[in-house]
Design a protein around this motif. Sequence first.
Motif, PDB file in Angstrom:
ATOM      1  N   VAL A 158       0.960  -1.015  -0.210  1.00 34.05           N
ATOM      2  CA  VAL A 158       0.026   0.052   0.101  1.00 34.05           C
ATOM      3  C   VAL A 158       0.862   1.105   0.139  1.00 34.05           C
ATOM      4  O   VAL A 158       0.697   2.013  -0.746  1.00 34.05           O
ATOM      5  N   LEU A 159       1.922   1.259   1.003  1.00 33.17           N
ATOM      6  CA  LEU A 159       2.827   2.368   0.763  1.00 33.17           C
ATOM      7  C   LEU A 159       3.700   2.574  -0.423  1.00 33.17           C
ATOM      8  O   LEU A 159       4.107   3.829  -0.553  1.00 33.17           O
ATOM      9  N   GLY A 160       3.876   1.519  -0.810  1.00 31.48           N
ATOM     10  CA  GLY A 160       4.678   1.616  -2.153  1.00 31.48           C
ATOM     11  C   GLY A 160       4.117   2.102  -3.068  1.00 31.48           C
ATOM     12  O   GLY A 160       4.307   2.980  -4.106  1.00 31.48           O
ATOM     13  N   ILE A 161       2.741   1.736  -3.512  1.00 29.17           N
ATOM     14  CA  ILE A 161       1.911   2.199  -4.226  1.00 29.17           C
ATOM     15  C   ILE A 161       1.851   3.773  -4.047  1.00 29.17           C
ATOM     16  O   ILE A 161       1.819   4.532  -4.887  1.00 29.17           O
ATOM     17  N   LEU A 162       1.374   4.177  -2.984  1.00 25.93           N
ATOM     18  CA  LEU A 162       1.200   5.413  -2.420  1.00 25.93           C
ATOM     19  C   LEU A 162       2.326   6.459  -2.841  1.00 25.93           C
ATOM     20  O   LEU A 162       2.061   7.584  -3.393  1.00 25.93           O
ATOM     21  N   VAL A 163       3.702   5.844  -2.728  1.00 30.50           N
ATOM     22  CA  VAL A 163       4.713   6.617  -2.951  1.00 30.50           C
ATOM     23  C   VAL A 163       5.007   6.825  -4.486  1.00 30.50           C
ATOM     24  O   VAL A 163       5.341   7.801  -4.929  1.00 30.50           O
ATOM     25  N   ILE A 164       4.747   5.712  -5.337  1.00 28.48           N
ATOM     26  CA  ILE A 164       4.804   5.715  -6.583  1.00 28.48           C
ATOM     27  C   ILE A 164       3.894   6.737  -7.335  1.00 28.48           C
ATOM     28  O   ILE A 164       4.183   7.521  -8.119  1.00 28.48           O
ATOM     29  N   VAL A 165       2.717   6.757  -6.955  1.00 28.71           N
ATOM     30  CA  VAL A 165       1.543   7.544  -7.449  1.00 28.71           C
ATOM     31  C   VAL A 165       1.802   8.942  -6.822  1.00 28.71           C
ATOM     32  O   VAL A 165       1.547   9.851  -7.625  1.00 28.71           O
ATOM     33  N   GLY A 166       2.317   9.186  -5.753  1.00 34.04           N
ATOM     34  CA  GLY A 166       2.475  10.449  -5.082  1.00 34.04           C
ATOM     35  C   GLY A 166       3.838  11.252  -5.537  1.00 34.04           C
ATOM     36  O   GLY A 166       4.168  12.184  -5.100  1.00 34.04           O
ATOM     37  N   GLN A 167       4.676  10.360  -6.542  1.00 35.24           N
ATOM     38  CA  GLN A 167       5.977  11.066  -6.938  1.00 35.24           C
ATOM     39  C   GLN A 167       5.769  12.358  -7.423  1.00 35.24           C
ATOM     40  O   GLN A 167       6.743  13.250  -7.102  1.00 35.24           O
ATOM     41  N   ASP A 168       4.835  13.021  -8.102  1.00 35.82           N
ATOM     42  CA  ASP A 168       4.395  14.263  -8.550  1.00 35.82           C
ATOM     43  C   ASP A 168       3.057  14.665  -8.737  1.00 35.82           C
ATOM     44  O   ASP A 168       2.452  14.616  -9.549  1.00 35.82           O
ATOM     45  N   LEU A 169       2.658  14.746  -7.504  1.00 40.29           N
ATOM     46  CA  LEU A 169       1.001  15.435  -7.380  1.00 40.29           C
ATOM     47  C   LEU A 169       0.808  16.401  -7.952  1.00 40.29           C
ATOM     48  O   LEU A 169      -0.199  16.463  -8.743  1.00 40.29           O
ATOM     49  N   HIS A 170       1.720  17.343  -7.857  1.00 42.58           N
ATOM     50  CA  HIS A 170       1.389  18.673  -8.571  1.00 42.58           C
ATOM     51  C   HIS A 170       1.438  18.453 -10.363  1.00 42.58           C
ATOM     52  O   HIS A 170       0.261  18.886 -10.914  1.00 42.58           O
ATOM     53  N   ALA A 171       1.905  17.592 -10.845  1.00 45.45           N
ATOM     54  CA  ALA A 171       1.758  17.337 -12.259  1.00 45.45           C
ATOM     55  C   ALA A 171       0.368  16.587 -12.688  1.00 45.45           C
ATOM     56  O   ALA A 171      -0.089  16.979 -13.641  1.00 45.45           O
ATOM     57  N   VAL A 172       0.065  15.675 -11.482  1.00 45.75           N
ATOM     58  CA  VAL A 172      -1.215  14.897 -11.882  1.00 45.75           C
ATOM     59  C   VAL A 172      -2.260  15.867 -11.537  1.00 45.75           C
ATOM     60  O   VAL A 172      -3.162  15.855 -12.603  1.00 45.75           O
ATOM     61  N   GLN A 173      -2.269  16.886 -10.779  1.00 38.87           N
ATOM     62  CA  GLN A 173      -3.434  17.753 -10.510  1.00 38.87           C
ATOM     63  C   GLN A 173      -3.581  18.664 -11.691  1.00 38.87           C
ATOM     64  O   GLN A 173      -4.651  19.010 -12.099  1.00 38.87           O
ATOM     65  N   ASN A 174      -2.305  19.124 -12.486  1.00 36.41           N
ATOM     66  CA  ASN A 174      -2.344  20.158 -13.332  1.00 36.41           C
ATOM     67  C   ASN A 174      -2.415  19.538 -14.789  1.00 36.41           C
ATOM     68  O   ASN A 174      -2.189  20.233 -15.584  1.00 36.41           O
ATOM     69  N   PHE A 175      -2.235  18.185 -15.019  1.00 36.91           N
ATOM     70  CA  PHE A 175      -2.165  17.360 -16.271  1.00 36.91           C
ATOM     71  C   PHE A 175      -1.028  17.774 -16.933  1.00 36.91           C
ATOM     72  O   PHE A 175      -1.289  18.411 -18.189  1.00 36.91           O
ATOM     73  N   ASP A 176       0.297  18.174 -16.367  1.00 35.06           N
ATOM     74  CA  ASP A 176       1.427  18.545 -16.900  1.00 35.06           C
ATOM     75  C   ASP A 176       2.085  17.386 -17.575  1.00 35.06           C
ATOM     76  O   ASP A 176       2.828  16.603 -16.874  1.00 35.06           O
ATOM     77  N   TRP A 177       1.643  17.204 -18.881  1.00 31.12           N
ATOM     78  CA  TRP A 177       2.066  15.868 -19.259  1.00 31.12           C
ATOM     79  C   TRP A 177       3.621  15.816 -19.430  1.00 31.12           C
ATOM     80  O   TRP A 177       4.167  14.896 -19.230  1.00 31.12           O
ATOM     81  N   GLN A 178       4.258  16.921 -19.813  1.00 34.74           N
ATOM     82  CA  GLN A 178       5.866  17.031 -19.875  1.00 34.74           C
ATOM     83  C   GLN A 178       6.425  16.473 -18.420  1.00 34.74           C
ATOM     84  O   GLN A 178       7.140  15.522 -18.355  1.00 34.74           O
ATOM     85  N   ALA A 179       5.939  16.906 -17.273  1.00 31.72           N
ATOM     86  CA  ALA A 179       6.427  16.820 -16.116  1.00 31.72           C
ATOM     87  C   ALA A 179       5.943  15.354 -15.588  1.00 31.72           C
ATOM     88  O   ALA A 179       6.928  14.645 -15.025  1.00 31.72           O
ATOM     89  N   LEU A 180       4.855  14.933 -15.952  1.00 33.89           N
ATOM     90  CA  LEU A 180       4.445  13.549 -15.593  1.00 33.89           C
ATOM     91  C   LEU A 180       5.342  12.412 -16.332  1.00 33.89           C
ATOM     92  O   LEU A 180       5.591  11.501 -15.948  1.00 33.89           O
ATOM     93  N   GLY A 181       5.639  12.853 -17.957  1.00 35.06           N
ATOM     94  CA  GLY A 181       6.505  11.789 -18.438  1.00 35.06           C
ATOM     95  C   GLY A 181       7.747  11.573 -17.944  1.00 35.06           C
ATOM     96  O   GLY A 181       8.530  10.605 -17.743  1.00 35.06           O
ATOM     97  N   ILE A 182       8.203  12.791 -17.246  1.00 37.01           N
ATOM     98  CA  ILE A 182       9.531  12.791 -16.596  1.00 37.01           C
ATOM     99  C   ILE A 182       9.830  12.227 -15.182  1.00 37.01           C
ATOM    100  O   ILE A 182      10.384  11.429 -14.870  1.00 37.01           O
ATOM    101  N   SER A 183       8.467  12.247 -14.588  1.00 33.00           N
ATOM    102  CA  SER A 183       8.607  11.900 -13.240  1.00 33.00           C
ATOM    103  C   SER A 183       7.973  10.249 -13.145  1.00 33.00           C
ATOM    104  O   SER A 183       8.571   9.720 -12.220  1.00 33.00           O
ATOM    105  N   TYR A 184       7.311   9.990 -14.173  1.00 29.95           N
ATOM    106  CA  TYR A 184       6.922   8.716 -13.747  1.00 29.95           C
ATOM    107  C   TYR A 184       7.334   7.461 -15.224  1.00 29.95           C
ATOM    108  O   TYR A 184       6.805   6.715 -15.288  1.00 29.95           O
ATOM    109  N   MET A 185       8.574   8.118 -15.729  1.00 27.21           N
ATOM    110  CA  MET A 185       8.946   7.295 -16.783  1.00 27.21           C
ATOM    111  C   MET A 185       9.290   5.772 -16.680  1.00 27.21           C
ATOM    112  O   MET A 185       9.227   4.896 -17.358  1.00 27.21           O
ATOM    113  N   SER A 186       9.770   5.624 -15.353  1.00 27.69           N
ATOM    114  CA  SER A 186      10.028   4.392 -14.938  1.00 27.69           C
ATOM    115  C   SER A 186       8.741   3.304 -15.139  1.00 27.69           C
ATOM    116  O   SER A 186       9.311   2.067 -15.317  1.00 27.69           O
ATOM    117  N   VAL A 187       7.656   3.898 -14.687  1.00 25.81           N
ATOM    118  CA  VAL A 187       6.724   2.724 -14.760  1.00 25.81           C
ATOM    119  C   VAL A 187       6.215   2.371 -16.132  1.00 25.81           C
ATOM    120  O   VAL A 187       6.183   1.029 -16.116  1.00 25.81           O
TER     121      VAL A 187
END
Length: 486
Positions: free
Chosen positions: A425-454
């Motif tokens: 649960v905490l692992g998923i929370l940390v992965i999802v919470g990597q860049d909440l600001h980018a998620v909230q603002n649909f900043d696709w460039q920031a999302l791509g950089i932050s979550y590229m590992s997934v």
Amino acid sequence: MAQQHIEHEQGVKRELKTRHLSMIALGGSIGTGLFVASGSAISKAGPGGALIAYIGIGLMVYFLMTSLGEMATYIPVSGSFATYAGRFVDPALGFAMGWNYWFNWAITLAVDVSTTAIVMHFWLPDVPGWIFSLFFLLVIFIINILSVKSFGETEFWLSIIKVVTVIVFLIVGFLTILGIMGGHGPAIGLHNFTIGKAPFVGGIPAILSVFVVAGFSFQGTELIGITAGESATPETSIPKAIKQVFWRIILFYILAIFVIAAILPYTSKDLLGSSAGDVAISPFTLVFKRVGLAGAASIVNAVILTSVISAANSGMYASTRMLWAMSKQKIAPKVFSHVNRHGVPVAALLMTTVVGLFTFLTSIWGPQIYLFLVSASGLTGFIAWLGIAISHYRFRKAFIRQGHHLSELHYHAKLFPVGPILAMVLGILVIVGQDLHAVQNFDWQALGISYMSVPLFIILFVYYKLRHKTHLIPLDQVDLSKADQD
């Protein structure tokens, strides 16, 4: 030839002692995350928020280590969690985790040797940085090619330096809080825990963002699983190492964060800038300066240099052993399974060094490629943690399903199944919470950089699954044999 290969393996296994294992795991988790970035955690979430985040991640890491310990004492292999994922869950998961983890540490090795140049510029600002980086990469390569014992001893002494520094810092810090050191005014006490919006600043989103910072600080503790296959006595040394690491994490991390938060207010501009990696505004430097310690910045800088070298040394070892283990499982080219007379997998070591060198060179020639590679490895440590929790849950379920008794296990993970479930649960929370600001603002460039590992992990997983038509292994068919698979 086969006999010779086995002897090499056994020779390696006899060389890592309990003191090596505990210091490797501890040294892997005490680094620039504590010495430098801890200040930014306090500035983001306040003293209370930072403490909650570090305690939460500390608990998660403890449960992960006990999960890894239970599997590693029963089946000690150098590939550790990638091997376990392939045997207890799905071969595709083992494939994806193994390559993902190797890639992560090979890139991290390059990041660390690049960082040595930044640290050395503190003393020698006019010398080109690449000279320092190449020098330290060569030193780390030599340490790793000599023998596993040379790696273990190097890590042991580098970790001792870090541990002594933290102990001195805690003593100085508590004496300052009590008013015994650091000026003649009244004792600071817990005043900074109550100023402004303290102790909790920014609410749950801020605490979540610090979870990520804390998580990166603790990465490296899973190295104890990689070293298990080369431990002289895994049944006794791994449980001891895990127990010691838990108390040391609580002692060093939680108390260090407490001391920093008590002495330096979260509103301090220096804390806000500490994430930039400037040793002059490391929380440790600031606290030592406060009590009038001459040359505080130089001393802390030297300790940070040992931390970076230690991290690079661990990265070289971990990625080499992972590539070697994958080769033995036939999910990496056969050439990487060769070991020399000292038990060192030379081909795997050379491949890791080449990737590390290439990544480092891109930082000079192509900054964009370098940033891309670093971003691509960003979340792989958390993905590995998630894989450990899933593998252990499946291991224990299969163990009971196949008629085994817990008394057969050398070491029992704590609070099963609560431990691995909480870690998931905490692992998923940390992965999802990597860049909440980018998620909230649909900043696709920031999302791509932050979550590229997934997506990279998913691509590896799906590729192997489709090519080899693998499936989730039924619990009664899970391979629990103690022999490593060749």
